[in-house]
Motif scaffolding. Structure first.
Motif, mmCIF file in Angstrom:
data_model
loop_
_atom_site.group_PDB
_atom_site.id
_atom_site.type_symbol
_atom_site.label_atom_id
_atom_site.label_comp_id
_atom_site.label_asym_id
_atom_site.label_seq_id
_atom_site.Cartn_x
_atom_site.Cartn_y
_atom_site.Cartn_z
ATOM 1 N N GLU A 53 0.902 3.778 -1.703
ATOM 2 C CA GLU A 53 0.162 5.027 -1.862
ATOM 3 C C GLU A 53 -0.922 5.170 -0.812
ATOM 4 O O GLU A 53 -1.785 6.031 -0.916
ATOM 5 C CB GLU A 53 -0.441 5.088 -3.273
ATOM 6 C CG GLU A 53 0.616 5.090 -4.378
ATOM 7 C CD GLU A 53 0.001 5.098 -5.762
ATOM 8 O OE1 GLU A 53 -1.237 5.060 -5.849
ATOM 9 O OE2 GLU A 53 0.762 5.146 -6.731
ATOM 10 N N GLY A 54 -0.877 4.325 0.207
ATOM 11 C CA GLY A 54 -1.870 4.394 1.270
ATOM 12 C C GLY A 54 -2.820 3.211 1.220
ATOM 13 O O GLY A 54 -3.112 2.668 0.150
ATOM 14 N N PHE A 55 -3.277 2.793 2.379
ATOM 15 C CA PHE A 55 -4.215 1.670 2.497
ATOM 16 C C PHE A 55 -5.636 2.206 2.499
ATOM 17 O O PHE A 55 -6.004 3.030 3.343
ATOM 18 C CB PHE A 55 -3.917 0.896 3.785
ATOM 19 C CG PHE A 55 -5.008 -0.051 4.201
ATOM 20 C CD1 PHE A 55 -5.474 -1.027 3.328
ATOM 21 C CD2 PHE A 55 -5.564 0.030 5.469
ATOM 22 C CE1 PHE A 55 -6.479 -1.899 3.708
ATOM 23 C CE2 PHE A 55 -6.569 -0.841 5.865
ATOM 24 C CZ PHE A 55 -7.023 -1.808 4.976
ATOM 25 N N ASP A 56 -6.437 1.744 1.572
ATOM 26 C CA ASP A 56 -7.822 2.200 1.441
ATOM 27 C C ASP A 56 -8.765 1.132 1.992
ATOM 28 O O ASP A 56 -9.039 0.133 1.315
ATOM 29 C CB ASP A 56 -8.144 2.475 -0.029
ATOM 30 C CG ASP A 56 -9.580 2.960 -0.231
ATOM 31 O OD1 ASP A 56 -10.279 3.185 0.778
ATOM 32 O OD2 ASP A 56 -9.992 3.107 -1.396
ATOM 33 N N PRO A 57 -9.287 1.313 3.201
ATOM 34 C CA PRO A 57 -10.173 0.299 3.787
ATOM 35 C C PRO A 57 -11.536 0.219 3.104
ATOM 36 O O PRO A 57 -12.301 -0.709 3.372
ATOM 37 C CB PRO A 57 -10.310 0.748 5.240
ATOM 38 C CG PRO A 57 -10.087 2.216 5.202
ATOM 39 C CD PRO A 57 -9.076 2.443 4.122
ATOM 40 N N THR A 58 -11.837 1.166 2.206
ATOM 41 C CA THR A 58 -13.103 1.090 1.474
ATOM 42 C C THR A 58 -12.959 0.300 0.182
ATOM 43 O O THR A 58 -13.943 0.065 -0.521
ATOM 44 C CB THR A 58 -13.622 2.499 1.139
ATOM 45 O OG1 THR A 58 -12.722 3.133 0.212
ATOM 46 C CG2 THR A 58 -13.719 3.351 2.399
ATOM 47 N N GLY A 59 -11.729 -0.085 -0.133
ATOM 48 C CA GLY A 59 -11.497 -0.862 -1.342
ATOM 49 C C GLY A 59 -11.825 -2.329 -1.155
ATOM 50 O O GLY A 59 -12.237 -2.770 -0.076
ATOM 51 N N THR A 60 -11.635 -3.094 -2.211
ATOM 52 C CA THR A 60 -11.907 -4.528 -2.187
ATOM 53 C C THR A 60 -10.596 -5.295 -2.272
ATOM 54 O O THR A 60 -9.782 -5.032 -3.165
ATOM 55 C CB THR A 60 -12.802 -4.935 -3.374
ATOM 56 O OG1 THR A 60 -14.027 -4.204 -3.293
ATOM 57 C CG2 THR A 60 -13.100 -6.429 -3.334
ATOM 58 N N TRP A 97 -10.087 -5.959 7.705
ATOM 59 C CA TRP A 97 -10.584 -5.589 6.366
ATOM 60 C C TRP A 97 -10.725 -6.827 5.496
ATOM 61 O O TRP A 97 -11.755 -7.022 4.831
ATOM 62 C CB TRP A 97 -9.612 -4.584 5.764
ATOM 63 C CG TRP A 97 -9.799 -4.241 4.315
ATOM 64 C CD1 TRP A 97 -10.863 -3.601 3.758
ATOM 65 C CD2 TRP A 97 -8.872 -4.496 3.251
ATOM 66 N NE1 TRP A 97 -10.659 -3.433 2.398
ATOM 67 C CE2 TRP A 97 -9.440 -3.967 2.067
ATOM 68 C CE3 TRP A 97 -7.611 -5.085 3.186
ATOM 69 C CZ2 TRP A 97 -8.796 -4.037 0.835
ATOM 70 C CZ3 TRP A 97 -6.968 -5.143 1.970
ATOM 71 C CH2 TRP A 97 -7.552 -4.636 0.807
ATOM 72 N N ALA A 155 0.844 -1.209 0.000
ATOM 73 C CA ALA A 155 0.000 0.000 0.000
ATOM 74 C C ALA A 155 0.875 1.254 0.000
ATOM 75 O O ALA A 155 0.713 2.151 0.823
ATOM 76 C CB ALA A 155 -0.947 -0.003 1.197
#
Length: 333
Positions: free
Chosen positions: A41-48, A80, A39
């Motif tokens: 570029e950052g961890f997106d918890p709204t992603g799949t 997640w 991640a």
């Protein structure tokens, strides 16, 4: 494409598994939870999450390798994955136990597995009170969150404990919690480490403790042999070493069986742990005390070669089966 995603923070410990996966032509991805390698570029918890299975090898000792917040980052990623129904091996419950020995001991005792008497304390005065409450010397002082024997000491008296705690060179526990633990006297300088893969017992290894507390079986962690110089290898947690010929530090015990194995299997099943090394010591009366659960387990190549076994190959086989079953379920859904 579905893959086996290996969650970790140490390439040196993970490379042998990667080699075993490649030998079986199994698709994999390395999720290194530090150094911006996962991640980035950052961890997106709204992603799949991607498809596949996820095996957590996160270690409580990550901070000793400069990866201070890798376990905390992983503690956000695993829920997640679980929330999206992904197959997680050594799940978030397992990680909680990996990073807290007090939590381990509570869970072990709840499962009917005996542990050394251990008191947790925060701060100098509370730690001294805990030692007085323990009421016996010598005793073991260790950090609640450690790993590879870091910070573990044998303490002979309350005065010595005060000296240790007041010494500016003494590194405080990462989570601020000291453990004051009963010292178990063993008939020999050794402990037993039981390796489980897929929740099933694979083998037990005798670990010679005569040169200190660093009991990690990984090849890269081995302490060099004593060549007679003045290097201090530390205290043996299982008693004084006997003189005589040098022995291998790790030796797989042929045909090991003990009723404790059934309790270990039940404990693992109840706590989301599927791959682990769990360590115990026998006192002079032959009673077992379990004192450490390693959900980021490693294997010693030399000991395995002598026994004709391979933990990483067995682990790769297990992960391959789990990936296949996960794919079958996904396609049937």
């Amino acid at each position: 494409m579905s893959k086996i995603h290996v969650i970790h923070e140490n390439d040196a410990w993970t490379d042998p598994l990667i080699a075993a996966l490649e030998a079986r032509n199994l698709p994999y991805a390395s999720w290194h939870m530090a150094e911006d390698r996962f991640a980035a570029e950052g961890f997106d918890p709204t992603g799949t999450p991607p498809e596949g299975i996820f095996y957590s090898r996160m270690s409580a000792s990550a901070h000793t390798r400069g990866n201070r917040f890798a376990p905390e980052f992983t503690a956000s990623v695993l829920p997640w994955l679980e929330a999206h129904g992904r197959r997680v091996i050594n799940n978030s419950r397992a990680l909680n136990l990996e990073v807290s020995k007090l939590a381990q001991y509570a869970a072990l005792e709840a499962a009917g597995i005996r542990t050394p008497r251990t008191l947790g304390a925060v701060g100098r005065e509370a730690t001294l009170r805990a030692a007085r409450q323990l009421g016996e010397t010598p005793f073991i002082l260790k950090p609640n969150r450690g790993g590879t024997g870091a910070g573990v000491q044998l303490v002979q008296s309350l005065d010595e404990l005060a000296t240790i705690l007041d010494d500016p060179a003494t590194e405080a526990p990462l989570d601020g919690t000291w453990l004051v633990q009963q010292y178990i006297r063993s008939a020999e300088p050794a402990i037993t480490r039981c390796e489980f893969i897929g929740g099933r017992f694979f083998y037990a290894v005798r670990v010679d403790t005569s040169k200190g507390f660093d009991l990690c079986p990984a090849d890269v962690c081995e302490i060099p042999p004593d060549d007679g110089d003045s290097q201090d290898f530390g205290f043996c947690p299982a008693g004084e070493a006997e003189s005589g010929a040098a022995q291998e530090k790790f030796r797989i015990i042929e045909g090991f069986h003990d009723p404790i194995l059934d309790r270990y299997a039940a404990f693992f099943a109840a706590n989301g742990i599927e791959v682990s090394g769990i360590e115990f010591i026998r006192n002079e009366a032959g009673e077992i005390f379990t004192y450490d659960v390693n959900t980021n387990t490693n294997y010693n190549t030399r000991a395995e070669e002598q026994a004709g076994l391979s933990g990483m190959d067995e682990l790769a086989r297990f992960l391959g089966r789990e990936l296949e079953q996960s794919e079958s379920r996904r396609k049937a859904a």
